[in-house]
Design an enzyme around this catalytic site. Structure first.
Site, PDB file in Angstrom:
ATOM      1  CB  ALA A  40      -0.933  -0.008   1.206  1.00  0.00           C
TER       2      ALA A  40
ATOM      3  CE  LYS B 193       1.961  -2.239  12.519  1.00  0.00           C
ATOM      4  NZ  LYS B 193       0.895  -3.225  12.413  1.00  0.00           N
TER       5      LYS B 193
ATOM      6  CB  SER C 225      -5.829  -8.863   3.478  1.00  0.00           C
ATOM      7  OG  SER C 225      -6.540 -10.058   3.694  1.00  0.00           O
TER       8      SER C 225
ATOM      9  CE  LYS D  15      -4.989 -11.932  -0.415  1.00  0.00           C
ATOM     10  NZ  LYS D  15      -5.309 -10.564   0.101  1.00  0.00           N
TER      11      LYS D  15
ATOM     12  N   PRO E 117      -0.965 -10.830  -7.140  1.00  0.00           N
ATOM     13  CG  PRO E 117      -0.361  -9.010  -5.800  1.00  0.00           C
ATOM     14  CD  PRO E 117      -1.499  -9.931  -6.112  1.00  0.00           C
TER      15      PRO E 117
ATOM     16  CG  PHE F 230       7.926 -18.799  -3.743  1.00  0.00           C
ATOM     17  CD1 PHE F 230       6.773 -19.105  -3.050  1.00  0.00           C
ATOM     18  CD2 PHE F 230       9.147 -19.133  -3.183  1.00  0.00           C
ATOM     19  CE1 PHE F 230       6.831 -19.728  -1.824  1.00  0.00           C
ATOM     20  CE2 PHE F 230       9.218 -19.762  -1.951  1.00  0.00           C
ATOM     21  CZ  PHE F 230       8.050 -20.060  -1.270  1.00  0.00           C
TER      22      PHE F 230
HETATM   23  P1  NAP Z   1       1.614  -5.978   5.081  1.00  0.00           P
HETATM   24  O1  NAP Z   1       2.736  -5.036   4.934  1.00  0.00           O
HETATM   25  O2  NAP Z   1       1.600  -6.896   6.256  1.00  0.00           O
HETATM   26  O3  NAP Z   1       0.258  -5.172   5.014  1.00  0.00           O
HETATM   27  C1  NAP Z   1      -0.959  -5.692   5.445  1.00  0.00           C
HETATM   28  C2  NAP Z   1      -1.895  -4.535   5.720  1.00  0.00           C
HETATM   29  O4  NAP Z   1      -3.165  -5.062   6.131  1.00  0.00           O
HETATM   30  C3  NAP Z   1      -1.391  -3.655   6.859  1.00  0.00           C
HETATM   31  O5  NAP Z   1      -1.601  -2.326   6.511  1.00  0.00           O
HETATM   32  C4  NAP Z   1      -2.273  -4.064   8.026  1.00  0.00           C
HETATM   33  O6  NAP Z   1      -2.520  -3.024   8.926  1.00  0.00           O
HETATM   34  C5  NAP Z   1      -3.567  -4.385   7.292  1.00  0.00           C
HETATM   35  N1  NAP Z   1      -4.426  -5.214   8.143  1.00  0.00           N
HETATM   36  C6  NAP Z   1      -4.214  -6.468   8.573  1.00  0.00           C
HETATM   37  N2  NAP Z   1      -5.236  -6.851   9.381  1.00  0.00           N
HETATM   38  C7  NAP Z   1      -6.080  -5.801   9.449  1.00  0.00           C
HETATM   39  C8  NAP Z   1      -7.321  -5.546  10.127  1.00  0.00           C
HETATM   40  N3  NAP Z   1      -7.903  -6.483  10.915  1.00  0.00           N
HETATM   41  N4  NAP Z   1      -7.927  -4.353   9.967  1.00  0.00           N
HETATM   42  C9  NAP Z   1      -7.364  -3.390   9.195  1.00  0.00           C
HETATM   43  N5  NAP Z   1      -6.196  -3.555   8.538  1.00  0.00           N
HETATM   44  C10 NAP Z   1      -5.574  -4.748   8.671  1.00  0.00           C
HETATM   45  O7  NAP Z   1       1.519  -6.927   3.822  1.00  0.00           O
HETATM   46  P2  NAP Z   1       1.573  -6.605   2.262  1.00  0.00           P
HETATM   47  O8  NAP Z   1       2.594  -7.507   1.692  1.00  0.00           O
HETATM   48  O9  NAP Z   1       1.667  -5.163   1.969  1.00  0.00           O
HETATM   49  O10 NAP Z   1       0.142  -7.173   1.827  1.00  0.00           O
HETATM   50  C11 NAP Z   1      -0.880  -6.322   1.345  1.00  0.00           C
HETATM   51  C12 NAP Z   1      -1.861  -7.160   0.564  1.00  0.00           C
HETATM   52  O11 NAP Z   1      -1.183  -7.829  -0.494  1.00  0.00           O
HETATM   53  C13 NAP Z   1      -2.541  -8.265   1.372  1.00  0.00           C
HETATM   54  O12 NAP Z   1      -3.883  -8.351   0.948  1.00  0.00           O
HETATM   55  C14 NAP Z   1      -1.787  -9.524   0.973  1.00  0.00           C
HETATM   56  O13 NAP Z   1      -2.575 -10.682   1.103  1.00  0.00           O
HETATM   57  C15 NAP Z   1      -1.497  -9.205  -0.491  1.00  0.00           C
HETATM   58  N6  NAP Z   1      -0.376  -9.946  -1.083  1.00  0.00           N
HETATM   59  C16 NAP Z   1       0.880  -9.807  -0.586  1.00  0.00           C
HETATM   60  C17 NAP Z   1       1.921 -10.510  -1.180  1.00  0.00           C
HETATM   61  C18 NAP Z   1       3.362 -10.377  -0.704  1.00  0.00           C
HETATM   62  O14 NAP Z   1       4.211 -11.205  -1.102  1.00  0.00           O
HETATM   63  N7  NAP Z   1       3.696  -9.389   0.129  1.00  0.00           N
HETATM   64  C19 NAP Z   1       1.667 -11.346  -2.282  1.00  0.00           C
HETATM   65  C20 NAP Z   1       0.364 -11.443  -2.778  1.00  0.00           C
HETATM   66  C21 NAP Z   1      -0.656 -10.726  -2.176  1.00  0.00           C
HETATM   67  P3  NAP Z   1      -1.716  -2.880  10.314  1.00  0.00           P
HETATM   68  O15 NAP Z   1      -0.507  -2.116   9.963  1.00  0.00           O
HETATM   69  O16 NAP Z   1      -2.647  -2.192  11.196  1.00  0.00           O
HETATM   70  O17 NAP Z   1      -1.377  -4.271  10.782  1.00  0.00           O
END
Ligand code: NAP
Length: 356
Positions: free
Chosen positions: A18, A44, A87, A169, A193, A230
């Site tokens: 994000a 954060k 998520s 997911k 992704p 992967f």
């Molecule tokens: P990340 O840095 O852990 O970000 C996850 C975000 O979700 C954080 O902003 C977290 O907020 C928020 N979140 C989690 N639980 C929540 C809740 N109950 N209420 C509100 N917000 C919540 O991970 P990311 O890699 O950026 O992942 C972002 C998205 O991409 C996710 O949907 C993930 O499944 C998807 N994705 C990631 C990857 C990868 O390899 N990184 C690959 C495919 C898809 P807090 O800061 O408050 O915890």
């Protein structure tokens, strides 16, 4: 979409993906609303507050939680589109998969999208799903006798007890499509992704994506590198894809985002080429039998190891390349830029110590 029609809501603004989406939207002239669970958490939100100073009046921060009904209404009010990234992304579950992963992913997606049904200014939603919603195990490509996996496939093998993150997911994306077809206010574009790597804008050490590179550079993989394969994609390309999904008139459906498929061993070799003189990097494969012993402690079940260890993965990302026009960065650029960011931010202490 006319930029004057902004703002765009980006959920989960404290996240790795994000944060790149937000900075790129601001650079393009959009106004952005974003949500975090705890706006008082300075660790954060520091990055967002700094951005808000730089892009004065263009970035607004709201408090919202996926598990709190109506939580996103205030942040969504007045927006024309939503990029829903929030998520839980965790590899190793500490409590219950339902509470930790599935409820926030599925109920949270419904919470965000149902609010969007009521806010008539919203015209498009871009959802961050995952390749995990497409397949669980690399052996499925061979078992289905196909050359590569594309967006027609759905993950049918994950469950609460087997790869619950993938299950969360899958269920969340399915729920999103159900809600999308039940209304005609907005259209849904989904990004799937693969494993995301590349420099983080946040000085966080708890992210799944940074963990492997930190371990290699800190010389922690003493017994060899796991032969797990992967799809890999650069976080900057993932952000661009989301923004193109927002802007393009014809970008409906799902989009696999993957530059190339590679094993951890290949990533370790790339890092050895760049950093091998400064830190001892082991590039030999960890024998499968040893991974059966240590894998469970790292969150890999025996079933996962059986279905994935040493099995290459073929993902088809032609749709993102052709319809969104994404030119994926090569793997070595992604891996080296990520390593450099971790070193610059002081997050690879062992390497820094060796330098001194
Ligand atoms: P990340 O840095 O852990 O970000 C996850 C975000 O979700 C954080 O902003 C977290 O907020 C928020 N979140 C989690 N639980 C929540 C809740 N109950 N209420 C509100 N917000 C919540 O991970 P990311 O890699 O950026 O992942 C972002 C998205 O991409 C996710 O949907 C993930 O499944 C998807 N994705 C990631 C990857 C990868 O390899 N990184 C690959 C495919 C898809 P807090 O800061 O408050 O915890």
């Amino acid at each position: 979409m006319d930029k004057k029609q902004s703002p765009v809501l980006v959920t989960g603004g404290s996240g790795y993906i994000a944060s790149w989406i937000i900075i790129k939207l601001l650079e393009k002239g959009y106004s952005v609303h974003t949500t975090v669970r705890d706006p008082e958490n300075s660790d954060k939100t520091a990055f967002l507050r700094k951005l808000s100073d730089t892009y004065s009046g263009k970035l607004s921060l709201f408090k919202a939680d996926l598990m709190v009904p109506e939580s996103y209404r205030e942040a969504m009010t007045g927006c024309v589109s939503v990029i829903h990234t929030a998520s839980p992304f965790v590899h190793k579950i500490s409590r219950s998969p339902v509470q930790e992963l599935i409820n926030p992913a599925v109920k949270g997606t419904a919470n965000v999208l149902e609010t969007a049904c009521q806010i008539k200014t919203i015209k498009r939603i871009v959802l961050t799903s995952s390749v995990a919603a497409i397949l669980t195990d690399n052996c499925e490509v061979v078992n289905n006798n196909i050359e590569s996996i594309n967006e027609d496939y759905w993950n049918e093998t994950a469950s609460i007890t087997y790869q619950p993150y993938s299950y969360s997911k899958t269920l969340a994306e399915k729920r999103a499509w159900e809600i999308a077809v039940s209304q005609d206010n907005w259209d849904l574009v989904v990004m799937n992704p693969a494993f995301v790597l590349g420099p983080s804008l946040l000085k966080r050490t708890d992210g799944v994506s940074a963990n492997f590179i930190q371990r290699v550079l800190s010389g922690q993989l003493k017994f060899g590198t796991p032969d797990l394969h992967f799809g890999i994609v650069d976080v900057r390309d993932v952000a661009d894809a989301h923004i193109r999904g927002l802007e393009k008139p014809y970008s409906a459906g799902r989009h696999i985002l993957s530059s190339e498929s590679a094993s951890f061993v290949k990533l370790a070799r790339i890092l050895k080429n760049s950093y091998g003189k400064r830190v001892k990097i082991r590039t030999f494969k960890l024998p499968k039998i040893l991974f059966y012993l240590i894998g469970p402690a790292l969150g890999f079940s025996w079933k996962y190891i059986k279905n994935n260890y040493g099995v290459p993965l073929a993902l088809n990302s032609e749709k993102a390349r052709n319809e969104l026009g994404i030119v994926f960065r090569p793997l070595d650029i992604t891996v080296n830029d990520h390593a450099e960011q971790l070193i610059q931010d002081g997050l690879v202490t062992k390497l820094i110590i060796q330098n001194n």
